[in-house]
Scaffold this motif. Sequence first.
Motif, PDB file in Angstrom:
ATOM      1  N   GLU A  70       0.927  -1.230   0.136  1.00 23.15           N
ATOM      2  CA  GLU A  70       0.103  -0.163  -0.037  1.00 23.15           C
ATOM      3  C   GLU A  70       0.944   1.214  -0.051  1.00 23.15           C
ATOM      4  N   THR A  71       2.293   1.083   0.054  1.00 20.87           N
ATOM      5  CA  THR A  71       3.067   2.397   0.039  1.00 20.87           C
ATOM      6  C   THR A  71       2.989   2.984  -1.369  1.00 20.87           C
ATOM      7  N   ARG A  72       2.723   4.584  -1.054  1.00 15.97           N
ATOM      8  CA  ARG A  72       2.530   5.310  -2.330  1.00 15.97           C
ATOM      9  C   ARG A  72       3.539   6.593  -2.113  1.00 15.97           C
ATOM     10  N   ILE A  73       4.575   6.917  -2.955  1.00 20.00           N
ATOM     11  CA  ILE A  73       5.649   7.971  -2.543  1.00 20.00           C
ATOM     12  C   ILE A  73       5.451   9.000  -3.820  1.00 20.00           C
ATOM     13  N   TYR A  74       4.679   9.975  -3.990  1.00 21.90           N
ATOM     14  CA  TYR A  74       4.362  10.833  -4.925  1.00 21.90           C
ATOM     15  C   TYR A  74       5.500  11.898  -5.146  1.00 21.90           C
ATOM     16  N   TYR A  75       6.154  11.832  -6.406  1.00 21.79           N
ATOM     17  CA  TYR A  75       7.039  13.067  -6.558  1.00 21.79           C
ATOM     18  C   TYR A  75       6.524  13.637  -8.130  1.00 21.79           C
ATOM     19  N   MET A  88      14.478   5.907 -11.712  1.00 21.34           N
ATOM     20  CA  MET A  88      14.900   6.443 -10.564  1.00 21.34           C
ATOM     21  C   MET A  88      16.287   7.028 -10.322  1.00 21.34           C
ATOM     22  N   ARG A  89      17.186   6.051 -11.400  1.00 19.94           N
ATOM     23  CA  ARG A  89      18.317   6.539 -11.567  1.00 19.94           C
ATOM     24  C   ARG A  89      18.606   8.069 -12.012  1.00 19.94           C
ATOM     25  N   ARG A  90      17.745   8.234 -12.938  1.00 16.44           N
ATOM     26  CA  ARG A  90      17.589   9.550 -13.412  1.00 16.44           C
ATOM     27  C   ARG A  90      17.147  10.790 -12.571  1.00 16.44           C
ATOM     28  N   LEU A  91      16.415  10.400 -11.417  1.00 14.88           N
ATOM     29  CA  LEU A  91      15.922  11.257 -10.510  1.00 14.88           C
ATOM     30  C   LEU A  91      17.013  11.497  -9.249  1.00 14.88           C
ATOM     31  N   ARG A  92      17.695  10.221  -9.057  1.00 11.59           N
ATOM     32  CA  ARG A  92      18.628  10.204  -7.856  1.00 11.59           C
ATOM     33  C   ARG A  92      19.828  11.315  -8.228  1.00 11.59           C
ATOM     34  N   GLY A  93      19.984  11.876  -7.446  1.00  8.38           N
ATOM     35  CA  GLY A  93      21.374  12.862  -7.401  1.00  8.38           C
ATOM     36  C   GLY A  93      21.198  13.879  -8.527  1.00  8.38           C
TER      37      GLY A  93
END
Length: 537
Positions: A70-75, A88-93
Amino acid sequence: MNDMTPIIDAQKVGVSFAVDGGKVEAVRDVSFKLFRGKTTALVGESGSGKSVTARAVMRLLSKRATVADETRIYYDGKDMAHLSLAEMRRLRGNRISMIFQEPMSSLNPVYKIGTQLVEIIVLHQKLGRKAAWARATELLAEVRIPNPEARMNQYPHQLSGGQRQRVMIAMALANRPDVLIADEPTTALDVTVQAEILHLIDDLKDKFGMGVVLITHDLTVVRQFADHVYVMQHGEVREEGPTRQIFEHASHPYTKRLLASDPQGVANPLEGTPETVLEGRDVRVEFMLRKGGAFRGTYEPLIAVDGLDLELRRGETLGLVGESGSGKTTFGQSLMRLIHMDGGRVSFLGEPIETKTRKQMQPYRSRMQIVFQDPFASLNPRMSVRQIIEEGLVVNGIGTRRDRYARMKQALRDAGLPDTISHRFPHEFSGGQRQRIAIARAIALEPEFILLDEPTSALDLSVQAQIIELLRKLQREKGLSYLFISHDLKVVRALCHRVMVMQHGQIVEQGPVGDVLVNPQTDYTKRLVRAAFEIAT
Protein backbone atom coordinates in the motif's frame (compact mmCIF):
# COMPACT_ATOMS: atom_id res chain seq x y z
CA MET A 1 2.61 22.56 -9.24
CA ASN A 2 1.52 25.35 -6.89
CA ASP A 3 2.70 26.13 -3.36
CA MET A 4 -0.13 24.09 -1.81
CA THR A 5 0.82 20.94 -3.72
CA PRO A 6 3.38 18.81 -1.87
CA ILE A 7 6.58 18.11 -3.80
CA ILE A 8 6.81 14.79 -1.92
CA ASP A 9 3.65 13.08 -0.68
CA ALA A 10 4.53 9.83 1.11
CA GLN A 11 1.52 7.72 2.08
CA LYS A 12 1.40 4.58 4.25
CA VAL A 13 5.13 3.85 3.95
CA GLY A 14 5.88 0.41 5.37
CA VAL A 15 9.22 -1.43 5.30
CA SER A 16 10.10 -4.83 6.75
CA PHE A 17 13.41 -6.72 6.77
CA ALA A 18 13.93 -10.45 6.50
CA VAL A 19 15.97 -11.74 9.46
CA ASP A 20 16.73 -15.20 10.80
CA GLY A 21 13.50 -16.67 12.05
CA GLY A 22 11.10 -14.16 10.52
CA LYS A 23 10.92 -10.46 9.71
CA VAL A 24 11.26 -7.12 11.45
CA GLU A 25 8.87 -4.27 10.70
CA ALA A 26 11.17 -1.25 10.66
CA VAL A 27 8.55 1.27 9.44
CA ARG A 28 4.79 0.99 9.76
CA ASP A 29 2.17 3.19 8.12
CA VAL A 30 4.28 6.38 8.01
CA SER A 31 2.87 9.30 6.01
CA PHE A 32 4.40 12.74 5.55
CA LYS A 33 4.34 15.68 3.13
CA LEU A 34 7.07 18.01 1.91
CA PHE A 35 6.42 21.39 0.27
CA ARG A 36 8.67 23.55 -1.91
CA GLY A 37 10.80 25.97 0.07
CA LYS A 38 9.97 24.21 3.35
CA THR A 39 11.86 21.93 5.75
CA THR A 40 10.17 18.85 7.17
CA ALA A 41 12.01 17.19 10.07
CA LEU A 42 11.88 13.51 11.02
CA VAL A 43 13.08 13.17 14.61
CA GLY A 44 13.34 10.27 17.03
CA GLU A 45 15.79 8.00 18.75
CA SER A 46 18.36 5.82 17.06
CA GLY A 47 16.59 2.88 15.38
CA SER A 48 13.20 4.63 15.23
CA GLY A 49 12.96 4.21 11.44
CA LYS A 50 13.92 7.73 10.31
CA SER A 51 16.69 6.69 7.91
CA VAL A 52 14.75 3.66 6.62
CA THR A 53 11.86 5.97 5.72
CA ALA A 54 14.25 8.25 3.80
CA ARG A 55 15.86 5.31 1.99
CA ALA A 56 12.40 4.06 1.03
CA VAL A 57 11.75 7.43 -0.62
CA MET A 58 15.06 7.18 -2.51
CA ARG A 59 14.56 3.46 -3.31
CA LEU A 60 17.92 2.68 -1.70
CA LEU A 61 16.86 -0.17 0.58
CA SER A 62 18.80 -3.45 0.78
CA LYS A 63 17.67 -6.65 -0.92
CA ARG A 64 16.42 -7.97 2.42
CA ALA A 65 13.89 -5.14 2.63
CA THR A 66 10.28 -5.43 1.52
CA VAL A 67 8.16 -2.33 0.91
CA ALA A 68 4.47 -2.66 1.83
CA ASP A 69 2.04 -3.00 -1.10
CA GLU A 70 0.00 0.00 0.00
CA THR A 71 3.05 2.34 0.05
CA ARG A 72 2.73 5.35 -2.24
CA ILE A 73 5.47 7.99 -2.62
CA TYR A 74 4.48 10.74 -5.05
CA TYR A 75 7.01 13.15 -6.56
CA ASP A 76 5.87 15.54 -9.27
CA GLY A 77 2.74 13.44 -9.77
CA LYS A 78 4.66 10.15 -10.20
CA ASP A 79 4.61 7.28 -7.70
CA MET A 80 8.32 6.65 -7.06
CA ALA A 81 7.54 3.44 -5.20
CA HIS A 82 6.63 1.89 -8.58
CA LEU A 83 9.05 3.60 -11.01
CA SER A 84 11.58 1.50 -12.91
CA LEU A 85 15.20 1.45 -11.72
CA ALA A 86 16.25 3.43 -14.83
CA GLU A 87 13.69 6.16 -14.05
CA MET A 88 14.84 6.30 -10.42
CA ARG A 89 18.48 6.64 -11.48
CA ARG A 90 17.55 9.71 -13.54
CA LEU A 91 15.94 11.27 -10.46
CA ARG A 92 18.53 10.34 -7.84
CA GLY A 93 21.38 12.82 -7.54
CA ASN A 94 19.71 15.09 -10.06
CA ARG A 95 16.21 16.06 -8.87
CA ILE A 96 16.33 14.30 -5.49
CA SER A 97 19.59 14.20 -3.51
CA MET A 98 20.54 12.69 -0.18
CA ILE A 99 23.25 13.48 2.34
CA PHE A 100 24.08 10.30 4.24
CA GLN A 101 24.93 10.00 7.91
CA GLU A 102 28.41 8.48 7.59
CA PRO A 103 30.63 10.24 5.04
CA MET A 104 33.47 7.70 5.08
CA SER A 105 31.15 4.89 3.99
CA SER A 106 29.65 7.10 1.23
CA LEU A 107 32.88 8.40 -0.29
CA ASN A 108 35.02 6.04 -2.38
CA PRO A 109 38.37 5.72 -0.53
CA VAL A 110 40.42 5.05 -3.71
CA TYR A 111 39.37 8.17 -5.63
CA LYS A 112 40.33 11.77 -4.96
CA ILE A 113 37.68 14.21 -3.71
CA GLY A 114 37.77 16.17 -6.98
CA THR A 115 37.27 13.07 -9.11
CA GLN A 116 34.17 12.06 -7.14
CA LEU A 117 32.63 15.54 -7.32
CA VAL A 118 33.36 15.91 -11.05
CA GLU A 119 31.72 12.55 -11.81
CA ILE A 120 28.34 13.75 -10.48
CA ILE A 121 28.52 17.07 -12.33
CA VAL A 122 29.54 15.52 -15.68
CA LEU A 123 26.88 12.81 -15.41
CA HIS A 124 23.95 15.16 -14.81
CA GLN A 125 25.00 18.53 -16.25
CA LYS A 126 26.90 17.37 -19.37
CA LEU A 127 29.75 19.79 -18.71
CA GLY A 128 33.32 19.26 -19.94
CA ARG A 129 35.80 17.99 -17.36
CA LYS A 130 37.62 21.33 -17.08
CA ALA A 131 34.39 23.26 -16.44
CA ALA A 132 33.20 20.51 -14.07
CA TRP A 133 36.49 20.70 -12.13
CA ALA A 134 36.08 24.46 -11.72
CA ARG A 135 32.46 23.99 -10.63
CA ALA A 136 33.49 21.30 -8.11
CA THR A 137 36.12 23.61 -6.62
CA GLU A 138 33.43 26.31 -6.25
CA LEU A 139 31.19 23.81 -4.43
CA LEU A 140 33.92 23.01 -1.89
CA ALA A 141 34.38 26.73 -1.25
CA GLU A 142 30.59 27.08 -0.94
CA VAL A 143 30.49 24.56 1.92
CA ARG A 144 33.36 26.38 3.68
CA ILE A 145 36.19 23.90 3.08
CA PRO A 146 39.48 25.80 3.47
CA ASN A 147 41.96 25.72 0.59
CA PRO A 148 39.54 23.96 -1.81
CA GLU A 149 42.06 23.74 -4.70
CA ALA A 150 44.40 21.60 -2.58
CA ARG A 151 41.55 19.50 -1.14
CA MET A 152 40.39 18.53 -4.65
CA ASN A 153 43.58 16.48 -5.02
CA GLN A 154 43.26 14.70 -1.67
CA TYR A 155 41.70 11.36 -0.74
CA PRO A 156 38.83 11.03 1.80
CA HIS A 157 41.12 9.65 4.54
CA GLN A 158 43.21 12.85 4.39
CA LEU A 159 40.25 15.00 5.50
CA SER A 160 38.77 15.29 8.99
CA GLY A 161 35.34 13.81 9.68
CA GLY A 162 33.70 17.22 9.47
CA GLN A 163 35.43 18.05 6.19
CA ARG A 164 34.31 14.71 4.69
CA GLN A 165 30.74 15.52 5.68
CA ARG A 166 31.01 18.89 3.95
CA VAL A 167 32.22 17.13 0.78
CA MET A 168 29.08 14.96 0.93
CA ILE A 169 26.93 18.09 1.25
CA ALA A 170 28.69 19.64 -1.76
CA MET A 171 27.99 16.48 -3.79
CA ALA A 172 24.32 16.50 -2.82
CA LEU A 173 23.89 20.16 -3.75
CA ALA A 174 25.92 19.96 -6.98
CA ASN A 175 22.88 19.77 -9.30
CA ARG A 176 20.58 22.12 -7.34
CA PRO A 177 17.96 19.42 -6.64
CA ASP A 178 14.23 19.95 -6.00
CA VAL A 179 14.38 17.74 -2.91
CA LEU A 180 17.27 17.35 -0.47
CA ILE A 181 17.06 14.54 2.08
CA ALA A 182 19.58 15.32 4.80
CA ASP A 183 20.19 12.30 7.06
CA GLU A 184 22.01 13.70 10.12
CA PRO A 185 23.85 16.21 7.86
CA THR A 186 25.70 17.92 10.71
CA THR A 187 26.49 14.90 12.90
CA ALA A 188 30.24 15.12 12.25
CA LEU A 189 30.43 18.93 12.27
CA ASP A 190 31.45 21.26 15.06
CA VAL A 191 28.87 23.70 16.35
CA THR A 192 30.03 26.76 14.41
CA VAL A 193 30.29 24.94 11.06
CA GLN A 194 26.97 23.22 11.82
CA ALA A 195 25.28 26.60 11.96
CA GLU A 196 27.00 27.70 8.72
CA ILE A 197 26.02 24.52 6.83
CA LEU A 198 22.42 24.63 8.01
CA HIS A 199 22.17 28.30 7.06
CA LEU A 200 23.69 27.41 3.67
CA ILE A 201 21.07 24.69 3.09
CA ASP A 202 18.39 27.11 4.30
CA ASP A 203 19.57 29.84 1.89
CA LEU A 204 19.64 27.42 -1.06
CA LYS A 205 16.20 26.18 -0.08
CA ASP A 206 14.84 29.72 -0.20
CA LYS A 207 16.76 30.65 -3.36
CA PHE A 208 15.78 27.62 -5.45
CA GLY A 209 12.49 26.63 -3.81
CA MET A 210 14.05 23.35 -2.71
CA GLY A 211 12.21 21.10 -0.26
CA VAL A 212 14.34 19.67 2.59
CA VAL A 213 13.70 16.52 4.61
CA LEU A 214 15.86 16.91 7.71
CA ILE A 215 16.54 13.72 9.68
CA THR A 216 18.20 14.47 12.99
CA HIS A 217 18.31 13.81 16.71
CA ASP A 218 19.47 17.39 17.46
CA LEU A 219 16.36 19.19 18.66
CA THR A 220 18.14 22.57 18.76
CA VAL A 221 18.64 22.27 14.99
CA VAL A 222 15.02 21.20 14.48
CA ARG A 223 13.66 24.12 16.46
CA GLN A 224 15.61 26.61 14.38
CA PHE A 225 15.41 25.20 10.86
CA ALA A 226 12.30 23.01 10.50
CA ASP A 227 8.83 24.18 9.51
CA HIS A 228 7.05 20.92 10.32
CA VAL A 229 8.07 18.02 12.59
CA TYR A 230 7.23 14.30 12.58
CA VAL A 231 8.26 12.48 15.78
CA MET A 232 9.03 8.77 15.20
CA GLN A 233 9.38 5.85 17.59
CA HIS A 234 9.56 2.12 16.82
CA GLY A 235 8.86 2.77 13.14
CA GLU A 236 5.68 4.78 13.70
CA VAL A 237 4.80 8.49 13.80
CA ARG A 238 3.87 9.35 17.40
CA GLU A 239 3.17 13.03 16.86
CA GLU A 240 3.36 15.61 14.06
CA GLY A 241 2.68 19.27 13.65
CA PRO A 242 4.24 22.72 13.09
CA THR A 243 7.60 23.07 14.85
CA ARG A 244 6.47 25.67 17.35
CA GLN A 245 3.46 23.58 18.37
CA ILE A 246 5.60 20.47 18.93
CA PHE A 247 8.15 22.31 21.07
CA GLU A 248 5.72 24.38 23.13
CA HIS A 249 2.69 22.09 23.36
CA ALA A 250 3.92 18.51 22.90
CA SER A 251 1.15 16.04 23.71
CA HIS A 252 2.77 12.60 23.42
CA PRO A 253 4.86 11.35 26.42
CA TYR A 254 7.65 10.23 24.08
CA THR A 255 7.96 13.71 22.56
CA LYS A 256 8.07 15.23 26.03
CA ARG A 257 10.87 12.81 27.02
CA LEU A 258 12.89 13.71 23.91
CA LEU A 259 12.57 17.42 24.67
CA ALA A 260 13.92 16.86 28.20
CA SER A 261 16.96 14.77 27.21
CA ASP A 262 19.85 17.29 27.21
CA PRO A 263 23.09 15.94 28.78
CA GLN A 264 22.98 16.42 32.56
CA GLY A 265 25.32 16.14 35.55
CA VAL A 266 29.05 16.68 36.01
CA ALA A 267 32.18 14.51 36.03
CA ASN A 268 33.04 12.22 38.96
CA PRO A 269 35.16 14.21 41.43
CA LEU A 270 38.88 13.32 41.53
CA GLU A 271 40.25 12.26 44.91
CA GLY A 272 43.76 13.11 46.08
CA THR A 273 46.55 13.42 43.51
CA PRO A 274 46.16 10.54 41.06
CA GLU A 275 49.13 9.24 39.05
CA THR A 276 49.71 10.45 35.48
CA VAL A 277 48.50 7.90 32.94
CA LEU A 278 49.33 9.67 29.66
CA GLU A 279 51.75 12.52 29.10
CA GLY A 280 52.77 14.33 25.93
CA ARG A 281 55.47 16.97 25.63
CA ASP A 282 56.06 19.23 22.61
CA VAL A 283 54.12 16.86 20.30
CA ARG A 284 54.35 17.88 16.65
CA VAL A 285 52.68 16.38 13.56
CA GLU A 286 53.14 17.71 10.03
CA PHE A 287 51.49 16.71 6.73
CA MET A 288 52.42 17.63 3.17
CA LEU A 289 49.55 18.94 1.02
CA ARG A 290 49.80 18.75 -2.75
CA LYS A 291 48.72 21.77 -4.81
CA GLY A 292 48.51 22.26 -8.56
CA GLY A 293 48.25 19.86 -11.51
CA ALA A 294 49.67 16.39 -12.08
CA PHE A 295 52.94 17.61 -13.66
CA ARG A 296 53.48 20.99 -12.00
CA GLY A 297 52.20 20.18 -8.54
CA THR A 298 53.93 21.53 -5.46
CA TYR A 299 53.85 20.42 -1.84
CA GLU A 300 53.18 22.68 1.11
CA PRO A 301 53.56 21.69 4.78
CA LEU A 302 50.47 21.68 6.99
CA ILE A 303 51.29 21.74 10.69
CA ALA A 304 48.38 19.79 12.20
CA VAL A 305 49.78 19.64 15.77
CA ASP A 306 52.17 22.43 16.71
CA GLY A 307 54.30 21.47 19.74
CA LEU A 308 51.52 20.62 22.23
CA ASP A 309 51.70 19.40 25.84
CA LEU A 310 49.14 17.21 27.60
CA GLU A 311 48.86 15.45 30.96
CA LEU A 312 46.06 13.02 31.82
CA ARG A 313 45.67 11.53 35.30
CA ARG A 314 44.06 8.28 36.44
CA GLY A 315 40.28 8.58 36.69
CA GLU A 316 40.25 11.91 34.85
CA THR A 317 38.39 12.94 31.70
CA LEU A 318 40.15 15.56 29.62
CA GLY A 319 38.09 17.21 26.89
CA LEU A 320 39.71 18.23 23.61
CA VAL A 321 37.46 20.61 21.69
CA GLY A 322 37.69 22.81 18.64
CA GLU A 323 36.35 23.21 15.13
CA SER A 324 36.56 20.54 12.45
CA GLY A 325 40.12 20.32 11.14
CA SER A 326 41.68 21.98 14.20
CA GLY A 327 43.91 18.93 14.83
CA LYS A 328 42.02 17.27 17.70
CA THR A 329 41.91 13.75 16.25
CA THR A 330 45.47 13.99 14.87
CA PHE A 331 46.76 15.00 18.32
CA GLY A 332 44.87 12.16 20.04
CA GLN A 333 46.02 9.51 17.56
CA SER A 334 49.65 10.68 17.71
CA LEU A 335 49.59 10.27 21.52
CA MET A 336 48.45 6.66 21.01
CA ARG A 337 51.16 6.12 18.37
CA LEU A 338 48.56 5.43 15.69
CA ILE A 339 50.07 8.04 13.36
CA HIS A 340 53.65 9.25 12.92
CA MET A 341 54.94 12.05 15.16
CA ASP A 342 57.41 14.57 13.75
CA GLY A 343 58.65 15.57 17.18
CA GLY A 344 57.99 15.41 20.90
CA ARG A 345 57.80 12.85 23.70
CA VAL A 346 54.94 10.62 24.89
CA SER A 347 54.85 8.42 27.99
CA PHE A 348 52.21 5.94 29.19
CA LEU A 349 52.26 5.27 32.96
CA GLY A 350 55.77 6.73 33.09
CA GLU A 351 57.11 4.55 30.25
CA PRO A 352 58.35 6.45 27.14
CA ILE A 353 56.60 5.10 24.03
CA GLU A 354 57.44 7.61 21.28
CA THR A 355 60.35 5.49 19.95
CA LYS A 356 58.73 2.06 20.28
CA THR A 357 58.13 -0.01 17.17
CA ARG A 358 54.74 -1.40 16.18
CA LYS A 359 55.66 -4.77 17.70
CA GLN A 360 56.94 -3.16 20.91
CA MET A 361 53.64 -1.22 21.21
CA GLN A 362 51.50 -4.38 21.10
CA PRO A 363 51.59 -5.10 24.90
CA TYR A 364 50.24 -1.56 25.45
CA ARG A 365 47.35 -1.86 23.00
CA SER A 366 45.01 -3.75 25.32
CA ARG A 367 45.60 -1.09 28.01
CA MET A 368 44.86 1.86 25.71
CA GLN A 369 41.79 1.70 23.49
CA ILE A 370 40.04 4.01 21.04
CA VAL A 371 36.45 4.63 19.96
CA PHE A 372 36.49 6.22 16.50
CA GLN A 373 34.24 8.97 15.17
CA ASP A 374 32.72 7.01 12.28
CA PRO A 375 31.45 3.62 13.51
CA PHE A 376 30.70 2.22 10.06
CA ALA A 377 34.27 2.85 8.90
CA SER A 378 35.80 1.33 12.06
CA LEU A 379 33.67 -1.85 12.20
CA ASN A 380 34.58 -4.67 9.79
CA PRO A 381 31.46 -5.24 7.64
CA ARG A 382 32.39 -8.93 7.13
CA MET A 383 32.53 -9.71 10.85
CA SER A 384 29.62 -10.38 13.19
CA VAL A 385 29.20 -8.33 16.37
CA ARG A 386 30.61 -11.24 18.37
CA GLN A 387 33.72 -11.47 16.18
CA ILE A 388 34.24 -7.69 16.31
CA ILE A 389 34.16 -7.53 20.12
CA GLU A 390 36.08 -10.76 20.70
CA GLU A 391 38.84 -9.91 18.20
CA GLY A 392 40.86 -7.81 20.66
CA LEU A 393 40.54 -10.50 23.31
CA VAL A 394 41.76 -13.17 20.88
CA VAL A 395 44.68 -11.07 19.58
CA ASN A 396 45.86 -10.36 23.13
CA GLY A 397 45.33 -13.96 24.30
CA ILE A 398 42.82 -13.00 27.00
CA GLY A 399 40.69 -15.76 28.54
CA THR A 400 39.23 -19.01 27.27
CA ARG A 401 36.61 -19.21 24.53
CA ARG A 402 33.88 -19.31 27.19
CA ASP A 403 35.41 -16.36 29.08
CA ARG A 404 35.60 -14.30 25.90
CA TYR A 405 31.97 -15.04 25.06
CA ALA A 406 30.88 -13.95 28.56
CA ARG A 407 32.93 -10.74 28.35
CA MET A 408 31.50 -9.98 24.91
CA LYS A 409 27.91 -10.30 26.20
CA GLN A 410 28.68 -8.18 29.26
CA ALA A 411 30.28 -5.46 27.10
CA LEU A 412 27.14 -5.32 24.94
CA ARG A 413 24.93 -4.97 28.02
CA ASP A 414 27.25 -2.28 29.46
CA ALA A 415 26.94 -0.33 26.20
CA GLY A 416 23.15 -0.42 26.39
CA LEU A 417 22.58 -3.15 23.79
CA PRO A 418 20.85 -6.53 24.12
CA ASP A 419 23.32 -9.44 24.27
CA THR A 420 21.19 -11.35 21.72
CA ILE A 421 22.55 -9.38 18.73
CA SER A 422 25.99 -11.02 18.64
CA HIS A 423 25.27 -12.96 15.41
CA ARG A 424 24.27 -9.86 13.42
CA PHE A 425 26.47 -7.65 11.19
CA PRO A 426 27.21 -3.87 11.31
CA HIS A 427 25.03 -2.97 8.30
CA GLU A 428 21.96 -4.28 10.16
CA PHE A 429 22.15 -1.51 12.78
CA SER A 430 21.45 2.21 12.87
CA GLY A 431 24.31 4.71 13.21
CA GLY A 432 23.75 5.09 16.95
CA GLN A 433 23.64 1.33 17.52
CA ARG A 434 26.88 0.90 15.58
CA GLN A 435 28.56 3.49 17.79
CA ARG A 436 27.50 1.54 20.88
CA ILE A 437 29.01 -1.63 19.37
CA ALA A 438 32.28 0.30 18.93
CA ILE A 439 32.15 1.35 22.61
CA ALA A 440 31.44 -2.26 23.64
CA ARG A 441 34.52 -3.40 21.68
CA ALA A 442 36.72 -0.91 23.55
CA ILE A 443 35.49 -1.67 27.07
CA ALA A 444 35.60 -5.47 26.57
CA LEU A 445 39.40 -5.32 26.96
CA GLU A 446 39.06 -3.50 30.31
CA PRO A 447 41.67 -0.84 29.37
CA GLU A 448 43.16 1.84 31.63
CA PHE A 449 42.89 4.61 29.05
CA ILE A 450 40.35 5.20 26.25
CA LEU A 451 40.58 7.81 23.51
CA LEU A 452 36.97 8.75 22.73
CA ASP A 453 36.86 10.45 19.33
CA GLU A 454 33.37 11.98 19.00
CA PRO A 455 31.78 8.88 20.62
CA THR A 456 28.35 10.48 20.97
CA SER A 457 28.20 12.35 17.64
CA ALA A 458 26.04 9.63 16.05
CA LEU A 459 23.78 9.18 19.08
CA ASP A 460 20.40 10.74 19.82
CA LEU A 461 20.00 12.72 23.03
CA SER A 462 18.47 10.01 25.20
CA VAL A 463 21.16 7.49 24.20
CA GLN A 464 23.83 10.18 24.73
CA ALA A 465 22.65 10.43 28.32
CA GLN A 466 22.94 6.63 28.71
CA ILE A 467 26.47 6.59 27.25
CA ILE A 468 27.60 9.51 29.45
CA GLU A 469 26.28 7.68 32.51
CA LEU A 470 27.95 4.45 31.32
CA LEU A 471 31.31 6.20 30.87
CA ARG A 472 30.99 7.80 34.33
CA LYS A 473 30.13 4.40 35.87
CA LEU A 474 33.07 2.63 34.20
CA GLN A 475 35.39 5.42 35.28
CA ARG A 476 34.13 5.26 38.86
CA GLU A 477 34.44 1.46 39.09
CA LYS A 478 37.67 0.88 37.13
CA GLY A 479 39.57 4.15 37.47
CA LEU A 480 39.53 4.67 33.70
CA SER A 481 41.09 7.76 32.12
CA TYR A 482 39.47 9.32 29.05
CA LEU A 483 40.74 11.72 26.41
CA PHE A 484 37.40 12.94 25.09
CA ILE A 485 37.49 14.59 21.65
CA SER A 486 34.25 16.35 20.82
CA HIS A 487 32.59 19.37 19.27
CA ASP A 488 29.51 18.91 21.48
CA LEU A 489 30.21 21.22 24.39
CA LYS A 490 27.06 20.10 26.21
CA VAL A 491 28.47 16.58 26.48
CA VAL A 492 31.93 17.95 27.40
CA ARG A 493 30.37 19.94 30.23
CA ALA A 494 28.61 16.83 31.57
CA LEU A 495 31.57 14.42 31.33
CA CYS A 496 34.92 16.23 31.55
CA HIS A 497 37.04 17.52 34.44
CA ARG A 498 39.29 19.73 32.31
CA VAL A 499 39.07 21.00 28.75
CA MET A 500 41.64 22.08 26.15
CA VAL A 501 40.48 24.25 23.23
CA MET A 502 42.31 23.72 19.90
CA GLN A 503 42.52 25.96 16.84
CA HIS A 504 44.86 25.51 13.85
CA GLY A 505 46.93 22.87 15.67
CA GLN A 506 47.50 24.97 18.80
CA ILE A 507 45.98 25.12 22.29
CA VAL A 508 44.32 28.54 22.63
CA GLU A 509 42.77 27.99 26.07
CA GLN A 510 42.63 25.31 28.78
CA GLY A 511 41.47 24.82 32.34
CA PRO A 512 38.73 23.28 34.51
CA VAL A 513 35.61 22.67 32.42
CA GLY A 514 33.48 24.97 34.58
CA ASP A 515 35.88 27.90 34.16
CA VAL A 516 36.43 27.58 30.41
CA LEU A 517 32.80 27.01 29.40
CA VAL A 518 31.29 29.52 31.86
CA ASN A 519 33.89 32.27 31.54
CA PRO A 520 35.86 31.78 28.28
CA GLN A 521 38.82 34.12 27.83
CA THR A 522 39.51 34.02 24.07
CA ASP A 523 37.21 35.19 21.29
CA TYR A 524 37.45 31.76 19.62
CA THR A 525 36.27 29.92 22.75
CA LYS A 526 33.50 32.47 23.26
CA ARG A 527 32.30 31.79 19.71
CA LEU A 528 32.29 28.02 20.30
CA VAL A 529 30.40 28.37 23.58
CA ARG A 530 27.86 30.76 22.06
CA ALA A 531 27.20 28.39 19.14
CA ALA A 532 26.83 25.39 21.47
CA PHE A 533 24.57 26.80 24.17
CA GLU A 534 22.54 29.40 22.29
CA ILE A 535 20.42 28.91 19.20
CA ALA A 536 22.39 30.51 16.36
CA THR A 537 20.69 33.30 14.46
